[in-house]
Design a protein around this motif. Structure first.
Motif, mmCIF file in Angstrom:
data_model
loop_
_atom_site.group_PDB
_atom_site.id
_atom_site.type_symbol
_atom_site.label_atom_id
_atom_site.label_comp_id
_atom_site.label_asym_id
_atom_site.label_seq_id
_atom_site.Cartn_x
_atom_site.Cartn_y
_atom_site.Cartn_z
ATOM 1 N N GLY A 17 48.800 36.812 38.722
ATOM 2 C CA GLY A 17 48.238 37.174 37.488
ATOM 3 C C GLY A 17 46.803 36.825 37.423
ATOM 4 O O GLY A 17 46.116 36.828 38.404
ATOM 5 N N CYS A 18 46.350 36.524 36.241
ATOM 6 C CA CYS A 18 44.945 36.472 35.978
ATOM 7 C C CYS A 18 44.507 35.118 35.505
ATOM 8 O O CYS A 18 45.274 34.260 35.221
ATOM 9 C CB CYS A 18 44.614 37.502 34.943
ATOM 10 S SG CYS A 18 45.306 39.080 35.370
ATOM 11 N N ALA A 19 43.199 34.992 35.352
ATOM 12 C CA ALA A 19 42.623 33.703 35.091
ATOM 13 C C ALA A 19 42.567 33.363 33.636
ATOM 14 O O ALA A 19 42.503 34.203 32.790
ATOM 15 C CB ALA A 19 41.237 33.687 35.674
ATOM 16 N N LEU A 226 53.792 31.495 41.803
ATOM 17 C CA LEU A 226 52.983 31.229 40.612
ATOM 18 C C LEU A 226 53.680 31.806 39.393
ATOM 19 O O LEU A 226 54.181 32.936 39.411
ATOM 20 C CB LEU A 226 51.601 31.864 40.779
ATOM 21 C CG LEU A 226 50.483 31.356 39.877
ATOM 22 C CD1 LEU A 226 50.196 29.885 40.150
ATOM 23 C CD2 LEU A 226 49.216 32.177 40.105
ATOM 24 N N ALA A 227 53.723 31.038 38.323
ATOM 25 C CA ALA A 227 54.406 31.474 37.108
ATOM 26 C C ALA A 227 53.731 32.711 36.526
ATOM 27 O O ALA A 227 52.512 32.888 36.637
ATOM 28 C CB ALA A 227 54.411 30.346 36.080
ATOM 29 N N ASP A 228 54.528 33.557 35.891
ATOM 30 C CA ASP A 228 53.993 34.773 35.277
ATOM 31 C C ASP A 228 52.969 34.397 34.205
ATOM 32 O O ASP A 228 53.179 33.482 33.408
ATOM 33 C CB ASP A 228 55.123 35.595 34.654
ATOM 34 C CG ASP A 228 54.616 36.928 34.137
ATOM 35 O OD1 ASP A 228 53.788 37.550 34.826
ATOM 36 O OD2 ASP A 228 55.029 37.341 33.036
ATOM 37 N N GLY A 229 51.853 35.094 34.209
ATOM 38 C CA GLY A 229 50.785 34.814 33.246
ATOM 39 C C GLY A 229 49.699 33.912 33.799
ATOM 40 O O GLY A 229 48.632 33.806 33.204
ATOM 41 N N ALA A 252 43.997 44.856 36.410
ATOM 42 C CA ALA A 252 43.052 45.791 35.811
ATOM 43 C C ALA A 252 43.214 45.913 34.299
ATOM 44 O O ALA A 252 42.255 46.205 33.589
ATOM 45 C CB ALA A 252 43.194 47.161 36.469
ATOM 46 N N CYS A 253 44.421 45.680 33.777
ATOM 47 C CA CYS A 253 44.670 45.840 32.334
ATOM 48 C C CYS A 253 44.947 44.512 31.638
ATOM 49 O O CYS A 253 45.368 44.500 30.472
ATOM 50 C CB CYS A 253 45.843 46.791 32.114
ATOM 51 S SG CYS A 253 45.607 48.432 32.837
ATOM 52 N N ASP A 254 44.767 43.387 32.326
ATOM 53 C CA ASP A 254 45.025 42.085 31.708
ATOM 54 C C ASP A 254 44.019 41.792 30.611
ATOM 55 O O ASP A 254 42.841 42.182 30.682
ATOM 56 C CB ASP A 254 44.964 40.976 32.757
ATOM 57 C CG ASP A 254 46.130 41.017 33.728
ATOM 58 O OD1 ASP A 254 47.120 41.700 33.421
ATOM 59 O OD2 ASP A 254 46.029 40.371 34.780
ATOM 60 N N THR A 255 44.468 41.072 29.602
ATOM 61 C CA THR A 255 43.594 40.639 28.508
ATOM 62 C C THR A 255 43.767 39.136 28.300
ATOM 63 O O THR A 255 44.598 38.501 28.949
ATOM 64 C CB THR A 255 43.938 41.391 27.207
ATOM 65 O OG1 THR A 255 45.319 41.133 26.873
ATOM 66 C CG2 THR A 255 43.725 42.882 27.362
ATOM 67 N N VAL A 274 46.437 34.734 31.681
ATOM 68 C CA VAL A 274 46.159 36.050 31.121
ATOM 69 C C VAL A 274 47.353 36.533 30.315
ATOM 70 O O VAL A 274 48.462 36.005 30.422
ATOM 71 C CB VAL A 274 45.844 37.087 32.220
ATOM 72 C CG1 VAL A 274 44.588 36.711 32.992
ATOM 73 C CG2 VAL A 274 47.027 37.247 33.165
ATOM 74 N N THR A 275 47.103 37.560 29.532
ATOM 75 C CA THR A 275 48.164 38.290 28.856
ATOM 76 C C THR A 275 48.357 39.600 29.594
ATOM 77 O O THR A 275 47.413 40.384 29.749
ATOM 78 C CB THR A 275 47.800 38.563 27.392
ATOM 79 O OG1 THR A 275 47.598 37.315 26.721
ATOM 80 C CG2 THR A 275 48.898 39.349 26.698
ATOM 81 N N ARG A 276 49.575 39.803 30.077
ATOM 82 C CA ARG A 276 49.863 41.002 30.851
ATOM 83 C C ARG A 276 49.958 42.226 29.943
ATOM 84 O O ARG A 276 50.474 42.157 28.822
ATOM 85 C CB ARG A 276 51.170 40.849 31.614
ATOM 86 C CG ARG A 276 51.186 39.705 32.608
ATOM 87 C CD ARG A 276 50.184 39.927 33.714
ATOM 88 N NE ARG A 276 50.338 38.944 34.786
ATOM 89 C CZ ARG A 276 49.518 38.848 35.815
ATOM 90 N NH1 ARG A 276 48.488 39.663 35.904
ATOM 91 N NH2 ARG A 276 49.710 37.937 36.752
#
Length: 317
Positions: A17-19, A226-229, A252-255, A274-276
């Motif tokens: 996921g994202c940062a 790694l845990a989701d999110g 690309a679409c994470d917020t 991040v929020t998926r």
């Protein structure tokens, strides 16, 4: 045929996921946001697994690449392409004499063998430019008889003048030292500084012989995914005292991209939250720069990625 726009994206290789961003110290109060506790637990596991060998504290382990820039070079699209590809030509003789040199660390000094200016240039020069279809053979001149053509985002577009694919011109070389982030903190490292006619600052090639460079140790990542999110850190963009700028790998679409940091006196672990997105989204990895603030200056502490447990290096400049 329409070609995809060139965004700063890469194929999605990491499933995490994202940062996320946490601008407070790891041992201080944290906001009760979802995912922080999971991040802290994994960061602690990463820190406990970090067991570098003695060379991490006694040898030369660079955390930057061997080719650097000391300031703003004033790139154009063509000179930037030439720098990244390693296209050079030398207009001056390059000394073949080898010398010895000394690296100055915050905690001491280390004498190591160095390469000559000629050897450094051979490492720097990666060959001749590739052909540029439709471009003139000399820069700044239109193609006789009409406009040139080159590919654009939506196909082939016309242009009356385009610079050719040319190498960077080396007009001089000097020996000096430049700051480099290493496993022992910021060090002054011997380097060859190549003056380039097309750039405002020299191109630097670190002069330490490859045989004297200790590679970064292999990390040991936690067994669980790694845990989701949560998302991984890809590299360091900058280090400034207590502030770290990290590039996170996000979808690309994470917020809601938020950096997270966990620290103790000997190590720092970074990642993000991040929020998926829901629904259909391109399977791409985007590099997102975020900044975190530490409780104390980074110093010689390793900065580890929460996903892989690997020490992060400074991104190429």
């Amino acid at each position: 045929m329409r070609r995809p726009a060139l965004l700063l994206v890469l194929p999605l290789l990491l499933t995490g996921g994202c940062a996320a961003t946490d601008v407070g110290p790891a041992d201080g109060p944290r906001s009760p946001t979802p995912g922080t506790e999971v991040f802290d637990q994994r960061a602690g596991q990463v820190a406990e697994a970090w067991r570098p060998g003695p060379d991490w504290r006694t040898g030369y382990v660079p955390l930057e690449g061997p080719t650097l820039l000391t300031g703003d070079p004033g790139f154009t699209p063509d000179t930037d392409a030439a720098f990244r590809a390693g296209w050079y030509r030398a207009e001056v003789p390059l000394p073949p004499t080898r010398v010895g040199g000394e690296i100055q660390f915050p905690d001491g000094r280390l004498t190591l063998p160095l390469v000559s200016a000629a050897e450094a240039y051979r490492q720097l020069d990666q060959g001749d430019p590739l052909p540029c279809p439709g471009r003139p053979k000399r820069p700044g001149r239109p193609t006789p008889g009409g406009p040139t053509v080159e590919p654009g985002p939506d196909g082939w577009a016309t242009s009356t003048t385009q610079t050719a694919c040319l190498p960077l011109t080396v007009t001089g070389v000097t020996f000096g030292a430049v700051p480099v982030r290493t496993s022992r903190g910021a060090a002054q490292v011997p380097a060859w500084l190549f003056a380039v006619k097309e750039l405002a600052t020299p191109v630097v090639r670190l002069a330490v012989a490859p045989t004297a460079v200790t590679p970064v140790p292999e990390p040991t990542a936690p067994a669980r995914p790694l845990a989701d999110g949560l998302v991984a850190a890809q590299d360091l963009a900058a280090v400034d005292g207590t502030r770290l700028t990290v590039r996170l790998g996000v979808g690309a679409c994470d917020t809601g991209i938020t950096p997270l940091v966990w620290e103790r006196p000997d190590v720092v672990v970074v990642g993000g939250r991040v929020t998926r997105a829901t629904g259909v989204c391109p399977d791409l990895l985007k590099l997102e720069p975020v900044t975190v603030t530490l409780a104390a200056p980074l110093g010689a502490r390793a900065v580890l990625d929460v996903f892989t447990g690997a020490p992060l290096s400074i991104a190429p400049r």
